[in-house]
Design an enzyme around this catalytic site. Structure first.
Site, PDB file in Angstrom:
ATOM      1  N   ARG A   7      -1.590 -28.697  -0.986  1.00  0.00           N
ATOM      2  CA  ARG A   7      -1.309 -29.252   0.239  1.00  0.00           C
ATOM      3  C   ARG A   7       0.411 -29.194   0.367  1.00  0.00           C
ATOM      4  O   ARG A   7       1.059 -28.970  -0.561  1.00  0.00           O
ATOM      5  CB  ARG A   7      -1.572 -30.448   0.578  1.00  0.00           C
ATOM      6  N   HIS A   8       1.026 -28.687   1.698  1.00  0.00           N
ATOM      7  CA  HIS A   8       2.370 -28.418   1.834  1.00  0.00           C
ATOM      8  C   HIS A   8       3.259 -29.870   1.490  1.00  0.00           C
ATOM      9  O   HIS A   8       2.417 -31.028   1.521  1.00  0.00           O
ATOM     10  CB  HIS A   8       2.670 -28.115   3.336  1.00  0.00           C
ATOM     11  N   ARG A  57       6.046 -25.562   7.200  1.00  0.00           N
ATOM     12  CA  ARG A  57       6.072 -26.518   6.292  1.00  0.00           C
ATOM     13  C   ARG A  57       5.214 -25.804   4.920  1.00  0.00           C
ATOM     14  O   ARG A  57       5.536 -26.346   3.955  1.00  0.00           O
ATOM     15  CB  ARG A  57       5.510 -27.887   6.779  1.00  0.00           C
ATOM     16  N   GLU A  78      -3.680 -26.044  10.199  1.00  0.00           N
ATOM     17  CA  GLU A  78      -4.300 -27.250  10.322  1.00  0.00           C
ATOM     18  C   GLU A  78      -5.275 -27.325  11.498  1.00  0.00           C
ATOM     19  O   GLU A  78      -5.257 -26.437  12.480  1.00  0.00           O
ATOM     20  CB  GLU A  78      -3.231 -28.267  10.454  1.00  0.00           C
ATOM     21  N   HIS A 143      -3.170 -27.187   4.396  1.00  0.00           N
ATOM     22  CA  HIS A 143      -2.912 -28.342   4.955  1.00  0.00           C
ATOM     23  C   HIS A 143      -3.968 -29.286   4.239  1.00  0.00           C
ATOM     24  O   HIS A 143      -5.093 -28.919   3.878  1.00  0.00           O
ATOM     25  CB  HIS A 143      -3.038 -28.103   6.542  1.00  0.00           C
TER      26      HIS A 143
END
Length: 199
Positions: A7-8, A57, A78, A143
């Site tokens: 995940r970022h 991101r 996302e 995400h």
């Protein structure tokens, strides 16, 4: 094949507890530090290919963790949260706790938002495409909702049964070889534990 799911790192809106969906928000200073801390872990494991969401991101996280020439795709974005985009989570919960919990469970769609099933379909179409090409460790930088969709599709874990995925955390699934997919790692952080990760 192993899926390395990252995940970022924390974004500016994660830091202020606002829902992002597909808003293109950059990493916070903390998010950059989180991604940098994960870089040696990813390098140590190694990967043969990388695929990434195209939002800032995530693309910045991919660069900071050492993803080599990732393929960027909007299909790993996302889930779209529609009218909830940019709204503080606490405000949404105060207004309608049941709706918020339903959204987290994949059973409620915010006005103008994206249904869970088509979202999971577009995410997993990327994974299925990648699975067609031999690779020991496929790095997927994405995400939290994307990771939950992958866990649902391949492990049968309903979104309501999965805690939020921690920013800049590593999860891993072992795929193929005639066996059922298996969860090898979830929410790993190189320097701490995270039990209260943001959505």
């Amino acid at each position: 094949m192993r899926l390395l799911l990252v995940r970022h790192g924390q974004s500016e809106w994660n830091a202020s507890r606002r829902l992002q969906g597909q808003a293109d928000i950059g990493l916070s200073e903390r998010g950059r530090s989180q991604a940098d801390a994960l870089q040696s872990v990813i390098t140590g494991i190694g990967h043969c290919r990388a695929v990434s969401s195209d939002l800032r991101r995530v693309s910045e996280t991919a660069q900071r963790i050492g993803a080599e020439k990732p393929r960027f795709t909007e299909d790993l974005r996302e889930i779209d949260v529609g009218d909830w985009t940019g709204r503080p989570i606490d405000d949404i919960r105060a207004e309608d706790e049941a709706a918020y919990l339903g959204w987290r469970a994949g059973t409620f769609v915010p006005p103008g938002g994206e249904d869970w099933a088509p979202f999971a379909d577009r995410v997993c179409a990327v994974i299925e495409d990648e699975l067609r090409n031999s690779c020991q460790n496929l790095l997927v930088v994405c995400h939290g909702g994307v990771i939950r969709a992958i866990l649902q599709r391949y492990l049968g874990l309903a979104p309501a049964c999965v805690i939020p995925v921690a920013p800049a955390s590593l999860s891993a699934l072992r795929m193929g070889n005639g066996k059922l997919p298996r969860l090898e790692l979830f929410n790993y952080l190189p320097d701490s534990l995270e039990f209260g990760a943001p959505d």
